[in-house]
Design a protein around this motif. Structure first.
Motif, short mmCIF file in Angstrom:
data_model
loop_
_atom_site.label_atom_id
_atom_site.label_comp_id
_atom_site.label_asym_id
_atom_site.label_seq_id
_atom_site.Cartn_x
_atom_site.Cartn_y
_atom_site.Cartn_z
N CYS A 87 -3.10 5.38 10.42
CA CYS A 87 -3.55 5.81 9.10
C CYS A 87 -5.01 6.29 9.10
O CYS A 87 -5.36 7.24 8.44
N LEU A 123 1.08 3.10 3.23
CA LEU A 123 1.80 2.41 4.30
C LEU A 123 3.31 2.66 4.17
O LEU A 123 3.99 3.00 5.15
N PRO A 169 -7.78 4.86 7.78
CA PRO A 169 -8.21 4.90 6.37
C PRO A 169 -9.69 5.19 6.19
O PRO A 169 -10.08 6.05 5.39
N CYS A 222 -3.39 -4.39 8.48
CA CYS A 222 -2.27 -3.44 8.42
C CYS A 222 -1.85 -2.99 9.82
O CYS A 222 -2.69 -2.62 10.64
N CYS A 251 -6.60 -3.32 4.88
CA CYS A 251 -6.50 -2.44 6.06
C CYS A 251 -6.64 -3.18 7.40
O CYS A 251 -5.86 -2.90 8.32
N PRO A 285 -5.58 7.05 1.44
CA PRO A 285 -5.82 5.70 1.99
C PRO A 285 -6.55 4.82 0.98
O PRO A 285 -7.24 5.32 0.11
N LEU A 286 -6.38 3.52 1.12
CA LEU A 286 -7.14 2.58 0.29
C LEU A 286 -8.60 2.69 0.72
O LEU A 286 -8.89 2.96 1.90
N CYS A 316 0.87 -1.18 0.00
CA CYS A 316 0.00 0.00 0.00
C CYS A 316 0.91 1.23 0.00
O CYS A 316 1.72 1.40 0.91
N VAL A 336 -2.98 0.65 10.96
CA VAL A 336 -4.37 1.07 10.72
C VAL A 336 -4.83 2.14 11.71
O VAL A 336 -5.55 3.07 11.34
S1 SF4 Z 1 -4.58 1.01 6.87
FE1 SF4 Z 1 -3.81 2.70 5.64
S2 SF4 Z 1 -1.67 2.25 5.34
FE2 SF4 Z 1 -2.63 0.37 5.99
S3 SF4 Z 1 -3.24 -0.69 4.11
FE3 SF4 Z 1 -5.00 0.53 4.72
S4 SF4 Z 1 -4.75 2.46 3.64
FE4 SF4 Z 1 -2.79 1.42 3.57
#
Ligand code: SF4
Length: 559
Positions: free
Chosen positions: A206, A31, A208, A200, A197, A190-191, A28, A203
């Motif tokens: 971030c 990330l 997201p 991740c 996520c 962010p995704l 990502c 998380v």
């Molecule tokens: S939580 Fe944020 S950094 Fe992690 S995969 Fe999702 S969008 Fe990407």
């Protein structure tokens, strides 16, 4: 000019890119950026286990790549673990778990926790890209390298990965993209609603779904991170006590007597009241683990904080400094802090004071509007002062009758009655809480937007705590009195100044901590979350706003 040569462009402007980070960026882009550019890190079960696997590799003898000629004059063999190599041309650095081969032909081996995935290519793209980048670095160091191996520890399987044209081109493309993102200093978005996520590690940093929701109101946020913290503040109030470390445990001693102990991994911060001694070993360990140590006077006045090296997120502090020197942006934020504080005061009165007249609530509503339209900081301060007077003039109607606690108006330094002594302690604890939260997120707590800088005053912590004064501080005071957890005998009066006794203070800290741990339904995101976590989420959302990711700072107001 080929792709590899392109990748070398800008190598001087951006520090060497660790191929481990390239793996994260491939998973990502956000990330990779958060980890490499902003220095964010958070342990998860995966990262701890992964580190353990790599440590096992590292513990075996480390060496530089050396060629060994066997005694029977056979081919020269190479077998080297934990090899650090770089390519200046590509601007890449890597620590390769294992390099094996013969003569000049080598194969990098990367150890992975878990089992081999049963997918067509035998491995996921991030791992293949990371391995390919290692191969390219080996090539730039004079070796022949046409493939690598991913070793999956849980299933003990080796998966070969051929460095074909498509994989090399993709790897170089990602190197370029990541370096470009770092040069431009723009965090990737962010995704959206991604299954990546929940797995991740970042998380909760971030956010997201929260960021996406605040940008577009699309996709109600999923509860992606734990609603509460496992680690809690550890208070030491006993005057003359010593704090020492014994393995992973902090022990509170008075001479040779053990008063209390706590496991370091269950401690979020060490809070010291008054004269408590702490050994250097404890300070070093806390700094290493990122656990802040905060100091309050015996009476609860917040003095300061000791913490490890500052957070690496320089970008965040740059955004903070830029906004703090921009008068109009600071005013917009200040209006939101004050508006939210008045709204929460009004809600607290509405819920807890049945006798409060409707026109007082209407007046507070008017204050909210005036705060939202205040043309200058001075006007805003005036509106805030008026609304505080209105609110505190009805504060006593929230206290149960017959408890012997009277309250007329707010006074401090020193508080002249028990209710003011409790309010002062509650606000000092909240300021401490916000200071450590802001430090943990990467802000400078001393530079605010509403409160002006003054030596030793955590202005940003005071800004952000405005909306939480009624929700946490006042609410804890009302609960402590109305539930009879605090009584008149828990106070002492000296020369007109009123303070809590040590027993009274301990009781109030319990009530306060209970409030911090209380889980509520988030008014905007709809999931369950503790107040302690809310503080962190608010701080991170402020950071997202300052970086331009979300249009407004979303103040926290309850209904
Ligand atoms: S939580 Fe944020 S950094 Fe992690 S995969 Fe999702 S969008 Fe990407």
């Amino acid at each position: 000019m080929d792709a590899a040569t392109d990748s070398a462009a800008g190598a001087e402007e951006v520090p060497p890119l660790p191929v481990r980070m390239l793996n994260e960026y491939t998973y990502c882009p956000r990330l990779g950026y958060l980890m490499w550019v902003q220095g964010e890190f958070m342990d998860s079960a995966d990262t701890v286990d992964g580190r353990f696997q790599h440590r096992r590799v590292d513990q075996e003898k480390k060496r530089r790549i050396s060629r060994r000629a066997p005694v029977d004059d056979g081919p020269v063999t190479i077998h080297a673990r934990s090899v650090s190599l770089a390519s200046d041309r590509l601007g890449l650095v890597a620590k390769i778990d294992l390099v094996e081969g013969e003569c000049n032909r080598v194969t990098p081996v990367d150890y992975k926790r878990g089992k081999r995935p049963h997918i067509p290519k035998g491995a996921w793209e991030p791992e293949m890209v990371q391995l390919c980048a290692q191969g390219l670095i080996l090539r730039d160091n004079g070796f022949e390298c046409g493939e690598g191996v991913l070793y999956f520890a849980a299933s003990r399987e080796r998966v070969p990965v051929v460095f074909d044209g498509a994989l090399i081109a993709r790897t170089l493309e990602l190197v370029d993209l990541m370096r470009k993102a770092a040069r431009e200093g723009v965090v990737p978005p962010p995704l959206v609603d991604s299954p990546k996520c929940p797995r991740c590690a970042l998380v909760s940093i971030c956010l997201p779904d929260e960021v996406t929701f605040l940008q577009s109101q699309a996709h109600e946020p999923r509860p992606l991170f734990p609603s509460r913290d496992d680690a809690l503040p550890f208070y030491v109030q006993h005057q003359g006590a010593r704090v020492r470390k014994d393995g992973d445990v902090l022990k509170i001693m008075e001479r040779d007597e053990l008063l209390a102990e706590g496991r370091l991994r269950e401690i979020s911060q060490l809070v010291l009241f008054g004269g408590v001694q702490v050994s250097t070993g404890v300070i070093q360990e806390l700094c290493k683990r990122g656990i802040p140590m905060t100091y309050l006077s015996g009476g609860g006045w917040f003095y300061g904080v000791t913490h490890g090296m500052s957070h690496k997120n320089v970008e965040l502090r740059r955004h903070q400094y830029r906004t703090a020197t921009d008068a109009s942006r600071s005013l917009v934020l200040a209006r939101r802090f004050v508006q939210a504080k008045i709204a929460n005061c009004r809600t607290l009165l509405r819920r807890n004071a049945s006798t409060v007249p409707e026109d007082v609530l209407d007046d507070l509503k008017g204050d909210m509007r005036r705060a939202g339209e205040a043309p200058t900081m001075e006007t805003l301060l005036g509106v805030e002062g008026n609304s505080a007077q209105r609110y505190f003039s009805w504060f006593s109607s929230m206290l149960a009758n017959g408890m012997g606690f009277a309250f007329e108006h707010r006074n401090r330094r020193p508080p002249k009655d028990p209710v003011n002594a409790l309010l002062s302690l509650a606000y000092a604890m909240l300021a401490r809480e916000w200071t450590t939260t802001l430090l943990a997120v990467g802000f400078d707590p001393y530079l605010g937007f509403y409160h002006q800088p003054r030596y030793g005053r955590p202005a940003l912590a005071l800004d952000l705590m405005e909306e939480f004064r009624p929700l946490i501080g006042d609410s804890a005071v009302i609960t402590a009195i109305n539930n009879e957890e605090i009584r008149r005998r828990d106070f002492i009066e000296t020369l007109g100044a009123v303070a809590l006794t040590p027993v009274g203070r301990s009781r109030f800290i319990e009530v306060y901590e209970r409030r911090m741990s209380q889980e509520i339904t988030h008014p905007v995101f709809g999931y369950t979350i503790s107040y302690r976590r809310v503080l962190e989420v608010q701080a991170r959302l402020l950071g997202r706003h300052l970086a331009g990711e979300i249009p407004e700072y979303p103040s926290f107001t309850t209904r």
